[in-house]
Design a protein around this motif. Structure first.
Motif, PDB file in Angstrom:
ATOM      1  N   LEU A 169       1.422  -0.957   0.174  1.00  0.00           N
ATOM      2  CA  LEU A 169       0.172   0.051   0.263  1.00  0.00           C
ATOM      3  C   LEU A 169       0.881   0.629   0.354  1.00  0.00           C
ATOM      4  N   LYS A 170       1.835   1.028   0.156  1.00  0.00           N
ATOM      5  CA  LYS A 170       2.993   1.956   0.276  1.00  0.00           C
ATOM      6  C   LYS A 170       3.601   2.785  -1.251  1.00  0.00           C
ATOM      7  N   HIS A 171       2.944   1.791  -2.245  1.00  0.00           N
ATOM      8  CA  HIS A 171       4.021   1.972  -3.058  1.00  0.00           C
ATOM      9  C   HIS A 171       2.818   1.676  -4.597  1.00  0.00           C
ATOM     10  N   ASN A 172       1.499   1.517  -3.536  1.00  0.00           N
ATOM     11  CA  ASN A 172       0.291   1.144  -4.968  1.00  0.00           C
ATOM     12  C   ASN A 172      -0.566   2.186  -4.205  1.00  0.00           C
ATOM     13  N   THR A 173      -1.572   1.619  -5.089  1.00  0.00           N
ATOM     14  CA  THR A 173      -3.439   2.646  -4.423  1.00  0.00           C
ATOM     15  C   THR A 173      -4.025   1.546  -4.744  1.00  0.00           C
ATOM     16  N   GLY A 174      -4.832   0.861  -3.004  1.00  0.00           N
ATOM     17  CA  GLY A 174      -5.909  -0.342  -3.123  1.00  0.00           C
ATOM     18  C   GLY A 174      -7.049   0.653  -3.476  1.00  0.00           C
ATOM     19  N   TYR A 175      -8.070  -0.331  -4.655  1.00  0.00           N
ATOM     20  CA  TYR A 175      -9.191  -0.423  -4.660  1.00  0.00           C
ATOM     21  C   TYR A 175     -10.267  -1.681  -4.473  1.00  0.00           C
ATOM     22  N   ALA A 176     -11.188  -1.001  -3.499  1.00  0.00           N
ATOM     23  CA  ALA A 176     -12.376  -1.882  -3.594  1.00  0.00           C
ATOM     24  C   ALA A 176     -13.644  -1.175  -3.668  1.00  0.00           C
ATOM     25  N   GLY A 177     -13.810  -2.490  -4.010  1.00  0.00           N
ATOM     26  CA  GLY A 177     -15.822  -2.740  -4.559  1.00  0.00           C
ATOM     27  C   GLY A 177     -16.667  -3.206  -3.417  1.00  0.00           C
ATOM     28  N   PHE A 178     -17.864  -2.415  -3.614  1.00  0.00           N
ATOM     29  CA  PHE A 178     -18.951  -2.622  -3.024  1.00  0.00           C
ATOM     30  C   PHE A 178     -20.124  -2.917  -3.258  1.00  0.00           C
ATOM     31  N   ILE A 179     -20.619  -3.746  -2.490  1.00  0.00           N
ATOM     32  CA  ILE A 179     -22.575  -4.135  -3.163  1.00  0.00           C
ATOM     33  C   ILE A 179     -22.992  -4.317  -1.787  1.00  0.00           C
ATOM     34  N   ASP A 180     -23.777  -3.097  -1.754  1.00  0.00           N
ATOM     35  CA  ASP A 180     -24.603  -3.211  -0.333  1.00  0.00           C
ATOM     36  C   ASP A 180     -23.463  -3.177   0.799  1.00  0.00           C
ATOM     37  N   HIS A 181     -22.908  -1.908   0.537  1.00  0.00           N
ATOM     38  CA  HIS A 181     -22.329  -2.587   2.150  1.00  0.00           C
ATOM     39  C   HIS A 181     -20.869  -3.161   2.059  1.00  0.00           C
ATOM     40  N   GLU A 182     -20.936  -4.112   1.305  1.00  0.00           N
ATOM     41  CA  GLU A 182     -20.048  -5.524   1.548  1.00  0.00           C
ATOM     42  C   GLU A 182     -18.993  -5.344   0.649  1.00  0.00           C
ATOM     43  N   LEU A 183     -17.542  -5.730   1.152  1.00  0.00           N
ATOM     44  CA  LEU A 183     -16.485  -5.392   0.761  1.00  0.00           C
ATOM     45  C   LEU A 183     -16.713  -6.696  -0.735  1.00  0.00           C
ATOM     46  N   VAL A 184     -16.456  -6.707  -1.428  1.00  0.00           N
ATOM     47  CA  VAL A 184     -16.814  -7.850  -2.813  1.00  0.00           C
ATOM     48  C   VAL A 184     -15.259  -8.126  -2.997  1.00  0.00           C
ATOM     49  N   SER A 185     -14.757  -6.797  -4.155  1.00  0.00           N
ATOM     50  CA  SER A 185     -13.693  -7.346  -4.622  1.00  0.00           C
ATOM     51  C   SER A 185     -12.444  -6.507  -4.529  1.00  0.00           C
ATOM     52  N   PHE A 186     -11.204  -6.269  -5.016  1.00  0.00           N
ATOM     53  CA  PHE A 186     -10.176  -5.674  -4.727  1.00  0.00           C
ATOM     54  C   PHE A 186      -9.407  -5.623  -5.543  1.00  0.00           C
ATOM     55  N   MET A 187      -8.023  -4.393  -5.716  1.00  0.00           N
ATOM     56  CA  MET A 187      -7.049  -4.821  -6.485  1.00  0.00           C
ATOM     57  C   MET A 187      -5.849  -3.770  -6.203  1.00  0.00           C
ATOM     58  N   PHE A 188      -4.544  -3.252  -7.052  1.00  0.00           N
ATOM     59  CA  PHE A 188      -3.922  -2.627  -6.529  1.00  0.00           C
ATOM     60  C   PHE A 188      -3.320  -1.945  -7.839  1.00  0.00           C
ATOM     61  N   ALA A 189      -3.567  -0.639  -8.038  1.00  0.00           N
ATOM     62  CA  ALA A 189      -3.363  -0.075  -8.874  1.00  0.00           C
ATOM     63  C   ALA A 189      -1.831   0.882  -8.609  1.00  0.00           C
ATOM     64  N   ALA A 190      -0.683   1.752  -9.748  1.00  0.00           N
ATOM     65  CA  ALA A 190      -0.154   2.222  -9.524  1.00  0.00           C
ATOM     66  C   ALA A 190       0.445   2.602 -11.274  1.00  0.00           C
ATOM     67  N   GLU A 191       0.871   4.257 -10.937  1.00  0.00           N
ATOM     68  CA  GLU A 191       1.381   4.510 -12.310  1.00  0.00           C
ATOM     69  C   GLU A 191       2.857   4.382 -12.441  1.00  0.00           C
ATOM     70  N   ILE A 192       3.517   3.877 -13.926  1.00  0.00           N
ATOM     71  CA  ILE A 192       4.646   3.515 -14.164  1.00  0.00           C
ATOM     72  C   ILE A 192       5.019   3.959 -15.040  1.00  0.00           C
ATOM     73  N   ASP A 193       6.062   3.786 -15.828  1.00  0.00           N
ATOM     74  CA  ASP A 193       6.956   3.901 -16.712  1.00  0.00           C
ATOM     75  C   ASP A 193       6.655   5.446 -16.864  1.00  0.00           C
ATOM     76  N   ASN A 194       7.010   6.596 -15.626  1.00  0.00           N
ATOM     77  CA  ASN A 194       7.248   7.561 -16.065  1.00  0.00           C
ATOM     78  C   ASN A 194       5.863   8.453 -16.222  1.00  0.00           C
ATOM     79  N   GLY A 195       4.565   7.391 -16.168  1.00  0.00           N
ATOM     80  CA  GLY A 195       3.340   8.232 -15.915  1.00  0.00           C
ATOM     81  C   GLY A 195       2.521   7.724 -17.039  1.00  0.00           C
TER      82      GLY A 195
END
Length: 338
Positions: free
Chosen positions: A69-95
């Protein structure tokens, strides 16, 4: 028992990729109900509860979520307040690129367009300059679908998964040491010199990509800080005659579900048994005193010669080969994200 993974076999770590392609009737109504937000360290319990059957029970997220989490942004998906999915994403290659990885979704929500919606959201939320997203999959089916959608295959690799015990590893580490004088740790200055030398990169990284732990990096110096932060150790071996690098390995470790996991990426021309064993030995060193009884090791290589050498060498040192499968590094254009 050794087997080679086929896309027809359910492999939990591939679900996030395969689910991106669902076009079943009504799938997108679930995406419409989906709410996505960035995650924090406080979301740890929810994130690790999404799936427990990933990577043969050796998922890296429970042991490395806070570090990643220090080097990526985490994203969580919620349906009806339930956390159902997750992924990390980050910018690389000079943006210019956004890497999307570590995706997972609760089994009952598969095939509903949720992961596809999260990929698009994270891409637009994270970057205003990127023109493409990059990822790695071990599914030839997913790869074929992406290529039909005008994605580009960056490179193909082999991932070998081995297992051993603490007792067997101790015996292995008593084996005669090879000459270490030609194998040294690499630092940021060394990587910068490698990246800036077209002569060296053409032999070490012929695809002009460095793929480490699911991230296909371009060989640009802006990526070096991230590569160093996400690697516990980088080793380089040099040719005795020319002094040029002929094998580079990137290693990282984590603990998961009472198992110590070692992950090694190999790049270069050398297929010498002693040199490859020296790299593996030094990445694993120290595990005999602190590890759980079971040790799992992932080795990813781009050359068929490396695969055969690794199999031969580790078999001599009490490592059991569990599975071999292909990995595909994929680049998708910005147009698909619109």
């Amino acid at each position: 028992m050794l087997f080679r993974v086929n896309w027809r076999v359910k492999v939990p770590s591939l679900y996030w990729t395969l689910m991106s392609f669902s076009t079943s009737h009504g799938a997108w109504k679930w995406a419409d109900r989906l709410r996505i937000r960035r995650t924090t360290v406080d979301d740890y319990e929810g994130v690790v509860s999404v799936r427990s059957d990933i990577n043969r029970g050796c998922d890296y997220i429970p042991g490395t979520y806070r570090q990643l989490l220090k080097h990526n942004t985490g994203y969580a998906g919620f349906i009806d307040h339930e956390l159902v999915s997750f992924m990390f994403a980050a910018e690389i290659d000079n943006g210019c690129s956004v890497v999307i990885q570590s995706g997972r979704i609760k089994e009952e929500y598969e095939g509903r367009g949720i992961i596809s919606a999260m990929k698009k959201h994270s891409f637009h939320d994270l970057s205003r300059t990127a023109t493409r997203s990059v990822s790695v999959t071990s599914s030839p089916f997913a790869c074929d679908i992406l290529l039909q959608r005008n994605a580009r295959l960056l490179c193909k690799m082999e991932r070998l998964i081995f297992a051993t015990s603490r007792h067997a590893l101790k015996n292995t580490q008593r084996s005669p040491k090879v000459d270490q004088s030609s194998t040294i740790p690499a630092d940021d200055a060394f990587l910068k010199n490698i990246f800036l030398s077209s002569e060296i990169t053409s032999t070490i990284f012929p695809e002009n990509r460095l793929v480490i732990r699911g991230t296909p990096y371009e060989l640009v110096t802006s990526n070096i800080e991230r590569i160093l932060c996400l690697s516990d150790q980088i080793l380089v071996s040099k040719d005795y005659g020319t002094g040029s690098a002929n094998l580079i390995s990137f290693g990282s470790t984590w603990r998961s579900n009472h198992t110590d996991v070692v992950f090694i990426n190999l790049f270069g021309e050398s297929v010498d048994d002693k040199i490859i064993f020296e790299h593996v030995h030094r990445h694993v060193a120290g595990k005999t005193s602190s590890c759980e009884d079971k040790i799992i090791m992932y080795i990813v290589c781009t050359k068929q010669q490396h695969e055969e050498t690794v199999k031969r060498v580790l078999k001599k040192h009490s490592w059991e080969l569990l599975v071999v499968h292909d990995l595909y590094a994929i680049e998708e254009s910005y147009s698909w994200m619109n």
